[in-house]
Write an enzyme that holds these catalytic residues in place. Structure first.
Site, mmCIF file in Angstrom:
data_model
loop_
_atom_site.group_PDB
_atom_site.id
_atom_site.type_symbol
_atom_site.label_atom_id
_atom_site.label_comp_id
_atom_site.label_asym_id
_atom_site.label_seq_id
_atom_site.Cartn_x
_atom_site.Cartn_y
_atom_site.Cartn_z
ATOM 1 N N HIS A 1 0.783 -1.235 0.000
ATOM 2 C CA HIS A 1 0.000 0.000 0.000
ATOM 3 C C HIS A 1 0.818 1.290 0.000
ATOM 4 O O HIS A 1 0.261 2.371 -0.095
ATOM 5 C CB HIS A 1 -0.946 0.041 1.214
HETATM 6 C C1 UD1 Z 1 -2.133 5.944 5.362
HETATM 7 C C2 UD1 Z 1 -0.842 6.538 5.919
HETATM 8 C C3 UD1 Z 1 0.253 5.486 5.877
HETATM 9 C C4 UD1 Z 1 -0.176 4.205 6.561
HETATM 10 C C5 UD1 Z 1 -1.492 3.728 5.990
HETATM 11 C C6 UD1 Z 1 -1.985 2.538 6.767
HETATM 12 C C7 UD1 Z 1 -0.503 8.953 5.524
HETATM 13 C C8 UD1 Z 1 0.200 9.957 4.709
HETATM 14 N N1 UD1 Z 1 -0.398 7.675 5.116
HETATM 15 O O1 UD1 Z 1 -1.894 5.641 3.997
HETATM 16 O O2 UD1 Z 1 1.400 5.991 6.539
HETATM 17 O O3 UD1 Z 1 0.811 3.235 6.346
HETATM 18 O O4 UD1 Z 1 -2.475 4.774 6.096
HETATM 19 O O5 UD1 Z 1 -2.916 1.793 6.058
HETATM 20 O O6 UD1 Z 1 -1.118 9.292 6.505
HETATM 21 N N2 UD1 Z 1 -9.252 4.756 1.044
HETATM 22 C C9 UD1 Z 1 -10.481 4.186 0.967
HETATM 23 N N3 UD1 Z 1 -11.108 3.875 2.140
HETATM 24 C C10 UD1 Z 1 -10.579 4.126 3.346
HETATM 25 C C11 UD1 Z 1 -9.317 4.718 3.420
HETATM 26 C C12 UD1 Z 1 -8.657 5.031 2.255
HETATM 27 O O7 UD1 Z 1 -11.019 3.937 -0.107
HETATM 28 O O8 UD1 Z 1 -11.222 3.805 4.381
HETATM 29 C C13 UD1 Z 1 -8.533 5.049 -0.224
HETATM 30 C C14 UD1 Z 1 -8.826 6.410 -0.816
HETATM 31 O O9 UD1 Z 1 -8.812 6.275 -2.209
HETATM 32 C C15 UD1 Z 1 -7.639 7.230 -0.376
HETATM 33 C C16 UD1 Z 1 -6.518 6.214 -0.388
HETATM 34 O O10 UD1 Z 1 -7.129 5.001 0.017
HETATM 35 O O11 UD1 Z 1 -7.378 8.301 -1.225
HETATM 36 C C17 UD1 Z 1 -5.366 6.551 0.519
HETATM 37 O O12 UD1 Z 1 -5.815 6.769 1.864
HETATM 38 P P1 UD1 Z 1 -4.935 7.673 2.867
HETATM 39 O O13 UD1 Z 1 -5.495 7.559 4.225
HETATM 40 O O14 UD1 Z 1 -4.756 9.039 2.300
HETATM 41 O O15 UD1 Z 1 -3.528 7.026 2.824
HETATM 42 P P2 UD1 Z 1 -3.087 5.504 2.985
HETATM 43 O O16 UD1 Z 1 -2.473 5.069 1.713
HETATM 44 O O17 UD1 Z 1 -4.204 4.717 3.540
HETATM 45 N N1 UDP Z 2 -3.859 -5.402 8.878
HETATM 46 C C1 UDP Z 2 -5.138 -5.934 9.068
HETATM 47 N N2 UDP Z 2 -5.849 -6.308 7.952
HETATM 48 C C2 UDP Z 2 -5.350 -6.197 6.683
HETATM 49 C C3 UDP Z 2 -4.039 -5.683 6.532
HETATM 50 C C4 UDP Z 2 -3.322 -5.277 7.652
HETATM 51 O O1 UDP Z 2 -5.613 -6.056 10.189
HETATM 52 O O2 UDP Z 2 -6.058 -6.560 5.728
HETATM 53 C C5 UDP Z 2 -3.105 -4.986 10.079
HETATM 54 C C6 UDP Z 2 -1.750 -5.634 10.225
HETATM 55 O O3 UDP Z 2 -1.864 -6.873 10.893
HETATM 56 C C7 UDP Z 2 -0.993 -4.592 11.033
HETATM 57 C C8 UDP Z 2 -1.554 -3.282 10.531
HETATM 58 O O4 UDP Z 2 -2.813 -3.600 9.938
HETATM 59 O O5 UDP Z 2 -1.280 -4.717 12.417
HETATM 60 C C9 UDP Z 2 -0.655 -2.673 9.522
HETATM 61 O O6 UDP Z 2 -1.293 -1.598 8.911
HETATM 62 P P1 UDP Z 2 -0.924 -1.073 7.464
HETATM 63 O O7 UDP Z 2 -0.175 -2.094 6.717
HETATM 64 O O8 UDP Z 2 -2.178 -0.555 6.869
HETATM 65 O O9 UDP Z 2 -0.025 0.203 7.775
HETATM 66 P P2 UDP Z 2 1.506 0.443 8.211
HETATM 67 O O10 UDP Z 2 1.832 -0.440 9.352
HETATM 68 O O11 UDP Z 2 2.353 0.212 7.005
HETATM 69 O O12 UDP Z 2 1.520 1.896 8.564
#
Ligand code: UD1
Ligand code: UDP
Length: 352
Positions: A203
């Site tokens: 991601h």
């Molecule tokens: C965010 C964090 C990242 C973290 C990740 C965990 C920032 C800059 N990034 O990244 O550090 O590792 O969360 O998962 O804060 N979207 C949906 N539904 C949701 C949430 C997101 O459809 O419930 C989609 C949207 O298209 C959105 C995209 O995901 O634009 C990105 O979401 P965003 O929260 O901006 O960043 P993440 O990539 O999730």
């Molecule tokens: N995770 C989860 N379901 C999923 C993918 C990840 O519960 O489908 C959990 C995973 O076990 C870990 C956390 O989400 O505890 C990691 O989050 P993510 O990879 O979104 O973000 P990051 O740690 O890179 O910020």
């Protein structure tokens, strides 16, 4: 003592669960959910499964460019701080929700507690690196998960109120591991066998937002014969669809919706290998002694690289393939604490 906790993204719900549990034994905690993650399988499911108290404030900020998303959170959190007058504001990790909470509080002279402080990738192109640096520099209490994190802060002249208390994600894994084994049917649901598949999560913006990187990663996946299961992050799903890339042609690939924490722990514990760019998943692989291949050029979790327990491969197809084929047998070393990080955090705050 009244603590205002700001949460917004999936990994923060998981990190907050053990800390909230201990904190609320003695103190008042109010939770602000920024709404950065809002799909039920990215948010609600964790509150329900992990018994995290319902947020007191839901900001509904949703997705958007960094400035708009962070700015909206900042304005709304400021209003709540002015109203609630907390003694501390607590943030986790390195998302936009973390930065917004920390900035809002620091400007109002509310001491910021940063959990998972001191992590660095030394790559300022990552939005998370900016968020971490900024947050650490305005925080009053810096709770680090590792010695490396303490050292990183020292190199930036941050030494006051810095504590290595271990990793709250390790607390979460120890607390939920057996529960997951008891409750989760995810292997049966998807016809998976123990040690009979690789688990994938991708991601990071540096991968998803670069079409060539995604093509390389998918080329590697198509050359891996084993069964692969991929709970796909909404960001990745949306990006692939905008590139017109389909995943149907990749042999033996099961793409599934994001799963809850108990299902995820089960998928991790029983995987042959974990291929990921997630911070949390790299650590969980290590905690569970499952070999990990990290599709990034750097990792903040350098401890996991020992003995090739985790192999950094970037997006080079051949490096991904040879790391997946490599025979490694990781063993957990106590470099992420003893699973009592949450207790240590609360004790340290209490004693100040
Ligand atoms: C965010 C964090 C990242 C973290 C990740 C965990 C920032 C800059 N990034 O990244 O550090 O590792 O969360 O998962 O804060 N979207 C949906 N539904 C949701 C949430 C997101 O459809 O419930 C989609 C949207 O298209 C959105 C995209 O995901 O634009 C990105 O979401 P965003 O929260 O901006 O960043 P993440 O990539 O999730
Ligand atoms: N995770 C989860 N379901 C999923 C993918 C990840 O519960 O489908 C959990 C995973 O076990 C870990 C956390 O989400 O505890 C990691 O989050 P993510 O990879 O979104 O973000 P990051 O740690 O890179 O910020």
């Amino acid at each position: 003592m009244k603590i205002l906790t700001v949460l917004g993204a999936r990994p923060q719900f998981i990190k907050a669960a053990p800390v909230s549990r201990v904190l609320r034994e003695k103190y008042t905690e109010l939770i602000i959910h920024t709404g950065q993650h809002y799909d039920s399988n990215m948010s609600d499911i964790f509150f329900e499964e992990l018994n995290i108290p319902k947020p007191d404030y839901y900001l509904g900020v949703g997705s958007g460019n960094h400035g708009k998303q962070t700015g909206e959170m900042l304005a709304k959190i400021e209003e709540i701080i002015l109203k609630e007058k907390p003694d501390y504001l607590m943030v986790y990790g390195d998302t936009n929700s973390t930065l917004a909470g920390a900035l809002a509080a620091a400007k109002l002279h509310v001491p910021v507690i940063h959990i998972e402080a001191g992590l660095r990738s030394f790559n300022k192109k990552m939005p998370e690196e900016i968020n971490r640096i900024m947050t650490d520099h305005v925080s009053e209490y810096l709770f680090c998960p590792t010695d490396t994190a303490v050292e990183n802060l020292r190199n930036e002249n941050i030494t006051r109120n810095v504590y290595n208390i271990g990793d709250v994600m390790y607390d979460a894994v120890l607390y939920n591991r057996e529960l997951a084994a008891d409750k989760s049917n995810i292997l049966e649901t998807h016809g998976l066998t123990k040690n009979g598949y690789h688990l994938i999560t991708i991601h990071r913006a540096e991968n998803t937002d670069d079409v060539q990187n995604m093509k390389n990663i998918l080329e590697a996946f198509s050359k891996i014969d084993e069964v692969k299961v991929w709970p796909i992050h909404p960001r990745t799903k949306n990006k692939l669809s905008s590139y017109g890339i389909r995943l149907d042609d990749i042999p033996n690939l099961k793409v599934i919706e994001p799963v809850g924490y108990l299902d995820m722990l089960t998928l991790e514990a029983n995987a042959k290998k974990i291929i990921t760019d997630s911070g949390g998943v790299q650590k969980e692989a290590y905690f569970m002694e499952v070999p990990c291949v990290t599709v990034r050029e750097q990792t903040e979790w350098v401890e996991t690289l020992e003995e090739d327990a985790n192999i950094l491969v970037g997006t080079d197809v051949n490096k991904i393939l040879s790391a997946v084929q490599k025979n490694v047998n990781p063993s957990y070393k106590e470099v992420f604490g003893d699973g009592k990080a949450a207790h240590k955090i609360v004790e340290l705050i209490e004693n100040r």
